[in-house]
Design an enzyme around this catalytic site. Structure first.
Site, PDB file in Angstrom:
ATOM      1  N   CYS B  65     -23.955   4.387   6.883  1.00  0.00           N
ATOM      2  CA  CYS B  65     -25.989   3.710   6.438  1.00  0.00           C
ATOM      3  C   CYS B  65     -26.740   4.400   7.295  1.00  0.00           C
ATOM      4  CB  CYS B  65     -25.803   1.969   7.088  1.00  0.00           C
ATOM      5  SG  CYS B  65     -27.313   1.287   6.012  1.00  0.00           S
ATOM      6  N   ASP B  67     -29.178   2.342   7.864  1.00  0.00           N
ATOM      7  CA  ASP B  67     -30.090   1.656   9.171  1.00  0.00           C
ATOM      8  C   ASP B  67     -30.772   1.819  10.483  1.00  0.00           C
ATOM      9  OD1 ASP B  67     -29.936  -0.592  10.774  1.00  0.00           O
ATOM     10  OD2 ASP B  67     -29.206  -1.906   9.472  1.00  0.00           O
ATOM     11  N   ARG B  69     -29.404   1.031  13.536  1.00  0.00           N
ATOM     12  CA  ARG B  69     -29.337   0.523  14.713  1.00  0.00           C
ATOM     13  C   ARG B  69     -27.262   1.309  14.345  1.00  0.00           C
ATOM     14  NH1 ARG B  69     -30.954  -5.391  12.715  1.00  0.00           N
ATOM     15  NH2 ARG B  69     -30.081  -3.794  10.139  1.00  0.00           N
TER      16      ARG B  69
END
Lengths: 258, 243
Positions: B65, B67, B69
């Site tokens: 992803c 994302d 993080r």
């Protein structure tokens, strides 16, 4: 093992040959070196993907996660990266290495040749979804498109024949998003070598992608209201350099004509 | 180049992030210093880097992803040269038949040109894209996010069938994992991927990173055991959980 197969017999035969033909000495040395390397590789333990990523995960958990509980506690609740980054999928150019991005700092899209297609709701919804999420939900402050040296995708773009015939299922169709960059580089190429043309194209495609970013209305709006900056970059891992530039976009104060 | 040490050495154990930076100039100064550090400790000092500059031969292709993080280089310690990486919203893989997308060009390059030996699709906890998939109304306004996450609609259907009594958050978590398996199924719709998997030249794996507990689950597609016509599900083997 047949008599003719023994290591000692083989070495003896080689020695005899080299006594007769000393000029073959350096060729023999090179081949023996290669053989030694091949045998070393064959004899080493086969690659185990599970072990490799387990080692990596254990290291991350012990050295980063457990030593930074405040940071990871906050990140567990949400992310607020200041950056959205477009980078190539190439294994050598991860922004977490090159710019040492830490967890939480950059929302990263990686694709072949770090391209941003123009606004197109069905065909390239993946890019649109990522930009929409980054700009409208995460409210990133910067979008950086990072190109790099020796990019296979750019080389592929520059190698497409002028009559447009393609050989791949998807790759060439994808890289042709940045056809304007290819045309510009070929137009101004003069006598430059193919590899110089590819190097120029790596940067020209970053600029085409920056222009394509502006076809997304929510990007335009954020840039005009100065909430968002667009930047291009090029990482050269042969020279060890990193260049960064702005897409300069501003509305100047009005000047009265009367 | 096997150990996770090289680029980790650059970091002190306490991470100083950009959130502490005061303004844009400050941020770009920090990034400049980070690049110079990377250059001096890695590019200029590691012998293997010269070979890497000539050609890459990664053993992994990773789909993760976008994302901030969950970068695979951070969480799984991939070093330069080890993993060819696609990152998109919710680590989705569309089918071969769905036509051009960002993902399939990269799949073609990794599998046919680089000839990677492993494909790893990594999902994660609290995924905004999966949440959007689970929250979508059928007559949604055709936003980009809607048009993209709909690639995962079968994962949502399976989640609703299997987990109808769970809370919305738990349904999202279930769907995060279901979607990984759905992506693995979609990988097999690519003829040159299925051929290599059937011949044992390419392995396809799923992974799930939970950044609340800091755990990682991993499993491998069991191609021989998978009977897609029967129930549309993959069979998995070598399941592990590291925590």
């Amino acid at each position: 093992m047949a008599a003719g197969d023994s290591y000692d017999d083989a070495i003896a035969a080689l020695s005899d040959l080299l006594k007769d033909k000393a000029e073959l000495g350096s060729l023999a040395a090179a081949k023996i070196k290669q053989l030694t390397a091949d045998l070393e590789a064959a004899g080493s333990t086969p690659f185990n993907p599970d072990d490799r990523i387990r080692t990596g995960f254990d290291h991350f958990k012990k050295e980063k996660f457990e030593k930074n509980p405040d940071l990871f506690g906050e990140l567990a609740k949400g992310q607020s990266p200041k950056f959205m980054v477009f980078a190539c999928s190439d294994s050598r150019v991860c922004p977490s290495h090159v710019l040492d991005f830490q967890p939480g700092e950059a929302f990263v899209v990686r694709n072949i040749a770090n391209m941003v297609p123009p606004y197109e709701k069905t065909k390239y919804a993946g890019t649109g979804a990522a930009i929409e999420y980054a700009v409208l939900h995460l409210k990133v402050e910067n979008i950086v498109v990072i190109g790099h040296s020796c990019c296979g995708g750019i080389k592929g773009l520059m190698s497409i024949p002028d009559d447009g015939t393609t050989a791949s299922d998807f790759i060439e169709q994808w890289v042709q998003i940045c056809n304007p960059a290819r045309s510009k580089v070929k137009g101004g190429a003069g006598d430059s070598s193919f590899s110089d043309q590819c190097a120029n194209c790596e940067k020209a495609t970053v600029n085409v992608s920056l222009g394509n970013l502006l076809t997304y209305p929510f990007v335009r709006e954020a840039v005009v209201s100065k909430k968002l900056a667009l930047k291009g970059a090029h990482y050269d891992f042969v020279k060890g350099s990193f260049e960064l530039w702005d897409l300069d976009f501003k509305v100047t104060p009005p000047v009265s004509l009367i | 180049m096997g150990s996770p040490g090289f680029t980790q050495q650059l970091n002190k154990s306490k991470l100083e992030t950009l959130s502490k930076a005061e303004d844009r100039c400050d941020i770009f100064d920090i990034l400049k210093n980070r690049f110079l550090s990377f250059k001096s400790k890695y590019i200029e000092n590691v012998e293997q880097f010269e070979n890497l500059a000539k050609a890459q031969a990664p053993k992994f292709m990773v789909i993760a992803c976008a994302d901030s993080r969950v970068c695979p280089s951070n969480i799984l310690g991939f070093q330069p040269g080890e993993a060819f990486v696609i990152r998109n919203v919710a680590n989705l893989v569309p089918t071969f038949e769905s036509g051009p997308s960002e993902v399939n060009a990269a799949l073609e390059f990794a599998v046919n040109t680089l000839q990677v030996e492993n494909i790893l699709v990594i999902g994660h906890s609290c995924c905004g894209g999966i949440r959007a998939l689970m929250s979508m109304e059928d007559d949604a306004n055709g936003s980009f996010i809607h048009n993209w996450v709909i690639v995962g609609k079968n994962a949502r259907k399976k989640t609703e069938a299997a987990a109808s009594t769970l809370s919305f958050d738990d349904k999202c978590r279930h769907c995060e994992k279901e979607s990984i398996n759905h992506s693995l199924v979609n990988l097999l719709t690519y003829p040159w991927i299925e051929e290599k998997v059937a011949n044992g030249k390419l392995y396809v794996h799923g992974g799930y990173y939970d950044f609340i507990k800091c755990s990682f689950e991993k499993w491998t597609l069991d191609y021989q055991g998978t009977k897609l016509e029967e129930d549309g599900r993959i069979a998995a083997k070598n399941k592990v959980l590291w925590c």
